[in-house]
Scaffold this motif. Structure first.
Motif, PDB file in Angstrom:
ATOM      1  N   VAL A 243      60.723  21.311  28.608  1.00  0.00           N
ATOM      2  CA  VAL A 243      61.903  20.680  29.198  1.00  0.00           C
ATOM      3  C   VAL A 243      62.868  20.098  28.156  1.00  0.00           C
ATOM      4  N   PRO A 244      62.382  19.258  27.205  1.00  0.00           N
ATOM      5  CA  PRO A 244      63.342  18.748  26.216  1.00  0.00           C
ATOM      6  C   PRO A 244      63.987  19.854  25.396  1.00  0.00           C
ATOM      7  N   TYR A 245      63.198  20.864  25.074  1.00  0.00           N
ATOM      8  CA  TYR A 245      63.750  21.989  24.317  1.00  0.00           C
ATOM      9  C   TYR A 245      64.877  22.658  25.088  1.00  0.00           C
ATOM     10  N   LEU A 246      64.637  22.874  26.404  1.00  0.00           N
ATOM     11  CA  LEU A 246      65.643  23.517  27.238  1.00  0.00           C
ATOM     12  C   LEU A 246      66.889  22.640  27.339  1.00  0.00           C
TER      13      LEU A 246
ATOM     14  N   VAL B  48      74.309  16.418  35.547  1.00  0.00           N
ATOM     15  CA  VAL B  48      73.104  15.864  34.952  1.00  0.00           C
ATOM     16  C   VAL B  48      73.426  14.629  34.128  1.00  0.00           C
ATOM     17  N   LEU B  49      74.505  14.680  33.341  1.00  0.00           N
ATOM     18  CA  LEU B  49      74.862  13.528  32.524  1.00  0.00           C
ATOM     19  C   LEU B  49      75.227  12.338  33.409  1.00  0.00           C
ATOM     20  N   SER B  50      76.041  12.587  34.455  1.00  0.00           N
ATOM     21  CA  SER B  50      76.418  11.481  35.348  1.00  0.00           C
ATOM     22  C   SER B  50      75.185  10.883  36.013  1.00  0.00           C
ATOM     23  N   THR B  67      66.460   9.786  41.611  1.00  0.00           N
ATOM     24  CA  THR B  67      67.548  10.423  40.871  1.00  0.00           C
ATOM     25  C   THR B  67      67.007  11.521  39.956  1.00  0.00           C
ATOM     26  N   ALA B  68      65.857  11.236  39.338  1.00  0.00           N
ATOM     27  CA  ALA B  68      65.246  12.242  38.465  1.00  0.00           C
ATOM     28  C   ALA B  68      64.914  13.507  39.262  1.00  0.00           C
ATOM     29  N   LEU B  69      64.416  13.303  40.484  1.00  0.00           N
ATOM     30  CA  LEU B  69      64.110  14.462  41.334  1.00  0.00           C
ATOM     31  C   LEU B  69      65.382  15.231  41.671  1.00  0.00           C
ATOM     32  N   LEU B  70      66.446  14.464  41.923  1.00  0.00           N
ATOM     33  CA  LEU B  70      67.737  15.083  42.219  1.00  0.00           C
ATOM     34  C   LEU B  70      68.169  15.969  41.052  1.00  0.00           C
ATOM     35  N   LEU B  71      67.962  15.444  39.827  1.00  0.00           N
ATOM     36  CA  LEU B  71      68.275  16.214  38.618  1.00  0.00           C
ATOM     37  C   LEU B  71      67.505  17.517  38.598  1.00  0.00           C
ATOM     38  N   LEU B  72      66.215  17.390  38.891  1.00  0.00           N
ATOM     39  CA  LEU B  72      65.343  18.561  38.867  1.00  0.00           C
ATOM     40  C   LEU B  72      65.859  19.628  39.830  1.00  0.00           C
ATOM     41  N   MET B  74      68.898  19.978  40.953  1.00  0.00           N
ATOM     42  CA  MET B  74      70.141  20.552  40.426  1.00  0.00           C
ATOM     43  C   MET B  74      69.825  21.684  39.455  1.00  0.00           C
ATOM     44  N   PHE B  75      68.815  21.443  38.618  1.00  0.00           N
ATOM     45  CA  PHE B  75      68.434  22.438  37.613  1.00  0.00           C
ATOM     46  C   PHE B  75      67.921  23.718  38.256  1.00  0.00           C
ATOM     47  N   ILE B  76      67.304  23.571  39.419  1.00  0.00           N
ATOM     48  CA  ILE B  76      66.760  24.768  40.061  1.00  0.00           C
ATOM     49  C   ILE B  76      67.816  25.470  40.912  1.00  0.00           C
ATOM     50  N   THR B  77      68.587  24.690  41.675  1.00  0.00           N
ATOM     51  CA  THR B  77      69.482  25.317  42.654  1.00  0.00           C
ATOM     52  C   THR B  77      70.769  25.868  42.030  1.00  0.00           C
ATOM     53  N   ASN B  78      71.310  25.173  41.013  1.00  0.00           N
ATOM     54  CA  ASN B  78      72.575  25.640  40.439  1.00  0.00           C
ATOM     55  C   ASN B  78      72.499  27.048  39.861  1.00  0.00           C
ATOM     56  N   PRO B  79      71.540  27.313  38.972  1.00  0.00           N
ATOM     57  CA  PRO B  79      71.465  28.684  38.454  1.00  0.00           C
ATOM     58  C   PRO B  79      71.136  29.693  39.545  1.00  0.00           C
ATOM     59  N   THR B  80      70.344  29.274  40.532  1.00  0.00           N
ATOM     60  CA  THR B  80      69.997  30.205  41.601  1.00  0.00           C
ATOM     61  C   THR B  80      71.236  30.617  42.381  1.00  0.00           C
ATOM     62  N   ALA B  81      72.107  29.627  42.677  1.00  0.00           N
ATOM     63  CA  ALA B  81      73.331  29.938  43.409  1.00  0.00           C
ATOM     64  C   ALA B  81      74.221  30.874  42.597  1.00  0.00           C
ATOM     65  N   ALA B  82      74.379  30.566  41.302  1.00  0.00           N
ATOM     66  CA  ALA B  82      75.224  31.414  40.444  1.00  0.00           C
ATOM     67  C   ALA B  82      74.671  32.833  40.412  1.00  0.00           C
ATOM     68  N   HIS B  83      73.358  32.912  40.324  1.00  0.00           N
ATOM     69  CA  HIS B  83      72.714  34.219  40.297  1.00  0.00           C
ATOM     70  C   HIS B  83      72.972  34.977  41.595  1.00  0.00           C
ATOM     71  N   ALA B  84      72.854  34.276  42.734  1.00  0.00           N
ATOM     72  CA  ALA B  84      73.052  34.935  44.027  1.00  0.00           C
ATOM     73  C   ALA B  84      74.474  35.484  44.137  1.00  0.00           C
ATOM     74  N   ILE B  85      75.447  34.691  43.698  1.00  0.00           N
ATOM     75  CA  ILE B  85      76.844  35.112  43.817  1.00  0.00           C
ATOM     76  C   ILE B  85      77.133  36.308  42.920  1.00  0.00           C
TER      77      ILE B  85
END
Lengths: 363, 105
Positions: A243-246, B48-50, B67-72, B74-85
């Motif tokens: 994770v930190p690496y990513l 993520v920064l905000s 909030t940390a879970l929310l971050l997680l 975001m990390f999973i859904t954002n690339p998935t959406a971009a990939h789908a489009i």
């Protein structure tokens, strides 16, 4: 290709009717051979969905060897007896071969499986493919029908073995067991309590009930294999290192992309490339694809057969990808240190330019 | 302001900056594929920064964990959406813009 053939290929996997399919295949080989005088042979071929070099999956490769061994023993047994159970020494000899295919690629869709099987059949000149009616190469995903369809597009004869299906099917999609249930229950209960935030009786009880429902419904489809505590912990540990690496990679690359976007002349050079990744199962392909998308400058467009189709924004992003550090890191998480030493995509020469398919599928 | 508040402001400002970059990217980049780069990444990092700033603001609290879970996610859904489009575009046979198509702009 003639109407029928004594050179038979049988795709093999764990299945309840495989015993009968094997018997049918050897019987057919002998019958056709005695009619046409062709040399009879039956090849039992196991297409694997994962990589056998994986240090932690060794038990899986033992399973493959075990299934193939059984096929060989059964076939030998069947050849000694004919249909009415009499010892039959003077029958036409049938040679039995076993093989494992697909270790070097990522088998995902029915057409991937069909491709490796047909490739094998072509190489060995096997004219007929007998499919076990309970054969499920995709693990939990039902793919027998599409597989048969793909196979029948070739010039080989494809048929389903006429054996009785076992009607009682508790197996779908995979057998539930205690460790699956425990991991599932633990994870969902923990998540519930985390969101609840307070450990009082109400939350503990409702959490246990919800986790119980989730476990009953999903534990059979969430895991394909039984989770093993050691492997799970090792992977989780390595994932935490990743994770930190990513994050660092994301930050670095984002600054680069921000520079490009804000630069007055917009110095981009986009290109789509096909890139064959040396990783072998669903979860690691997903991780790699998402990591590639998160790392700016590269975007996973499609996961197609055993390769990823990647759109890259700049030449330097492409170079980074071909250098293979991300891929290596993902391999490290899922397969450990040994797998991380596999050469980079550039060294393997598995990166090539790709054009967009010009025959859009009609709905 | 305490050092922590400086850090929080810094994170949120950086988040806003990358959100801004994403918007500029959507406007300036030439086609769907390249725009997907801007939306999926600069946007992710901005969020993520905000959210990182928000997490520090909450301090050691259940809200921070959420909030940390929310971050997680975001990390999973954002690339998935971009990939789908982009995958949908790719399968429709939409050609990506290349450097030969338009010189510079």
């Amino acid at each position: 290709m003639s109407e029928t053939s004594a050179r038979i290929l049988v795709p093999v996997g764990e299945s309840s009717t495989f015993r009968n399919t094997a018997a049918y295949a050897t019987r057919e080989a002998r019958r056709v051979a005695s009619e046409t005088g062709e040399e009879a042979t039956v090849h039992f071929v196991y297409p694997v969905r994962w990589q056998l070099v994986d240090e932690v999956e060794r038990s899986a490769s033992e399973e493959v060897a075990d299934v193939l061994d059984r096929a060989r023993v059964w076939a030998a047994e069947d050849l000694d007896y004919d249909d009415d159970g009499e010892i039959d020494d003077d029958g036409v000899p049938v040679s039995i071969e076993t093989a494992v295919v697909g270790e070097d690629r990522y088998l995902f869709s029915p057409s991937d499986f069909a491709d490796v099987l047909l490739e094998y059949a072509r190489d060995r000149d096997l004219g007929r493919i007998i499919v076990d009616p309970e054969y499920q190469p995709g693990g939990s995903a039902p793919m027998l029908q599409p597989l048969e369809l793909e196979l029948s597009r070739s010039d080989r004869i494809v048929e389903e073995a006429p054996v009785d299906r076992v009607v009682e099917r508790g197996r779908f999609p995979s057998r539930s067991n205690l460790s699956k249930a425990l991991v599932m229950f633990g994870a969902s209960f923990g998540f519930y309590l985390l969101l609840a935030g307070v450990l009082d009786t109400f939350n503990l009880v409702t959490g246990a009930v919800s986790a119980g429902i989730v476990t009953t419904v999903f534990s059979r489809i969430t895991f394909r294999e039984t989770p093993k505590a050691g492997r799970l912990l090792r992977r989780t540990g390595r994932f935490i290192l990743y994770v930190p690496y990513l994050l660092w990679e994301i930050l670095k690359a984002n600054i680069e992309v921000a520079y490009i976007i804000l630069h007055p002349s917009l110095p981009i050079d986009p290109k789509i490339q096909r890139y064959r990744a040396a990783i072998w199962d669903d979860l690691s392909v997903t991780t790699l694809a998402n990591s590639i998308t998160l790392t700016p400058g590269t975007l996973t467009v499609d996961v197609d057969r055993d390769s990823l189709v990647i759109h890259s924004l700049t030449g330097s992003a492409r170079d980074g990808l071909a250098g293979g550090t991300l891929e290596r890191a993902v391999r490290f998480i899922f397969y450990g240190r040994a797998a991380a030493r596999i050469p980079s995509p550039r060294e393997r020469g598995t990166v090539e330019d790709e054009s967009v398919p010009q025959t859009p599928e009609e709905p | 302001m305490t050092p922590l508040e400086y850090l929080i402001s810094g994170l949120v400002l950086a988040g806003v900056f990358f959100g801004f970059v994403a918007v500029v990217g959507i406007i300036r980049l030439p086609d769907l594929y390249t725009r997907a780069h801007a939306t999926s990444k600069s946007d992710t990092l901005g969020t993520v920064l905000s959210l990182g700033g928000v997490m520090l603001l909450f301090g050691a609290d259940v809200a921070a964990v959420k909030t940390a879970l929310l971050l997680l996610f975001m990390f999973i859904t954002n690339p998935t959406a971009a990939h789908a489009i982009t995958r949908a575009a790719y399968e429709q046979g939409i050609e990506p813009w290349t450097a030969d198509d338009g010189g510079g702009d």
